[in-house]
Design an enzyme around this catalytic site. Structure first.
Site, PDB file in Angstrom:
ATOM      1  N   CYS A 222      17.756  23.935  28.369  1.00 51.17           N
ATOM      2  CA  CYS A 222      16.801  22.819  28.449  1.00 51.17           C
ATOM      3  C   CYS A 222      15.454  23.269  27.872  1.00 51.17           C
ATOM      4  O   CYS A 222      14.858  24.221  28.364  1.00 51.17           O
ATOM      5  CB  CYS A 222      16.615  22.358  29.889  1.00 51.17           C
ATOM      6  SG  CYS A 222      15.313  21.113  30.006  1.00 51.17           S
TER       7      CYS A 222
ATOM      8  N   LYS B 239      23.881  13.843  34.391  1.00 56.63           N
ATOM      9  CA  LYS B 239      22.566  14.356  33.998  1.00 56.63           C
ATOM     10  C   LYS B 239      22.417  15.759  34.601  1.00 56.63           C
ATOM     11  O   LYS B 239      22.903  16.017  35.711  1.00 56.63           O
ATOM     12  CB  LYS B 239      21.480  13.413  34.565  1.00 56.63           C
ATOM     13  CG  LYS B 239      20.052  13.915  34.472  1.00 56.63           C
ATOM     14  CD  LYS B 239      19.528  13.888  33.058  1.00 56.63           C
ATOM     15  CE  LYS B 239      18.131  14.520  32.955  1.00 56.63           C
ATOM     16  NZ  LYS B 239      17.758  14.830  31.562  1.00 56.63           N
TER      17      LYS B 239
END
Ligand code: DHB
Length: 337
Positions: free
Chosen positions: A148, A47
């Site tokens: 992101c 992650k």
């Protein structure tokens, strides 16, 4: 005999499939599961991590639809902090070496740490630490996430070309160990002038791999019955993944593999072995699976690899390089009318 082994930058992969960062790769249990031999992936990707632990966004942050094989997410970078992932890389490798677990784990799956600091300074701090300690940990590669879309109030670095160049300049001012694969995760580009700007920046630096693409940021999925967004953060806006984004992903894979010196890892819209085949044909040397892993779990890697081998067999291809980047163009018909 057909094989799906491949090489991305400095890393050899026994299988060309891998998990996309963000999907079932946050905790120790998640990461150990991916490490297992029966999960037919060539590498473990973590992650995206930040300097410190983060809880992430509030409310419903993920939604997917089985029928349309699509997803929307706005998790807001929940993660256990970069030091945890550095420790995990070491621990997984040690576990795999332990005789007790021989039947469970591959001898060594390479580990790629996805990094997505909350600021340029945080990114540099994390990278400095990874590079400094590289002899004492087991990180084989970094995937610096410039894309992101889900941090409230923060733009995607990949769309701000000045910030994009600056983070790379600062990264390569550090002492990047030769043994570490330096990768970037890019947002999808749409306009040709944006592609050119990204190529010019990337080609100035010794980047090994590019992951194309992250989710299409700030889409909106709604529930018309309840007249409501399906996720809570940013009034329902989030990153779109799954089948609807495949054509954008293929275009990005194609463009970046043809116009940069980097190996490209394809990501976006892969829900079947034929999607993997298409990504590789467009130039991907390996591929990441996200939405479909959320929908079907880690067993999907085995199923898709088996089906990919069958496609390769039917087409007479024995290895990934037999068709990687070999897309042809349909010729305009002469004197059609
Ligand atoms: C998250 C989403 C992304 O697309 C990404 O690249 C990193 C983090 C998230 O919301 O957690």
């Amino acid at each position: 005999m057909e094989f799906t082994s491949t090489k991305i930058g400095k890393i050899h992969l026994n299988h060309c499939l891998m998990n996309a960062s963000g999907v079932k790769c946050k905790t120790e249990i998640d990461l150990s599961n991916i490490y297992k031999t029966k999960v037919r992936t060539g590498v473990v990707v973590s992650k995206s991590c930040t300097l410190e632990f983060r809880r992430g966004n509030e409310g419903t942050t993920y939604y997917h639809s089985k029928e349309s094989e699509m997803s929307i997410n706005s998790s807001g970078l929940p993660n256990l902090g970069y030091e945890f992932y550095m420790e995990m890389a070491k621990k997984l490798e040690q576990n795999a070496r332990d005789r007790k677990f021989r039947y469970l784990y591959e001898v060594k799956k390479p580990f790629i740490m996805s990094v997505s600091g909350m600021s340029q300074a945080d990114n540099i701090h994390i990278l400095e630490s990874v590079f400094d300690k590289h002899k004492s940990h087991s990180i084989d590669g970094v995937e610096l996430n410039l894309s992101c879309p889900n941090i409230i109030g923060k733009p995607q670095i990949g769309y701000d070309f000045e910030a994009f160049d600056e983070i790379l300049r600062k990264t390569f001012e550090l002492d990047v160990p030769k043994s570490i694969n330096m990768g970037l995760k890019l947002p999808p580009y749409f306009d040709i002038s944006h592609y050119s700007q990204a190529f010019d920046i990337i080609n100035k630096y010794p980047i090994d791999t590019l992951t194309c693409i992250n989710s299409i940021g700030n889409g909106l999925v709604i529930d018309p019955i309840n007249e409501c967004s399906v996720i809570s953060p940013k009034k329902g806006l989030g990153g779109i993944g799954g089948s609807p984004i495949k054509s954008v992903a293929l275009a990005n894979v194609f463009q970046f593999s043809k116009n940069t010196h980097c190996d490209v890892i394809g990501c976006g819209g892969i829900v079947s072995a034929m999607d993997v085949f298409e990504h590789i044909l467009c130039g991907a040397k390996a591929v990441q699976l996200g939405t479909i892993v959320m929908l079907e779990g880690l067993d999907v890697f085995k199923k898709i690899e088996r089906e990919l081998l069958s496609i390769m067999r039917n087409k007479g291809y024995k290895k990934i390089s037999d068709f990687c980047g070999k897309l042809k163009y349909v010729e305009p018909e002469f004197n059609k009318y």
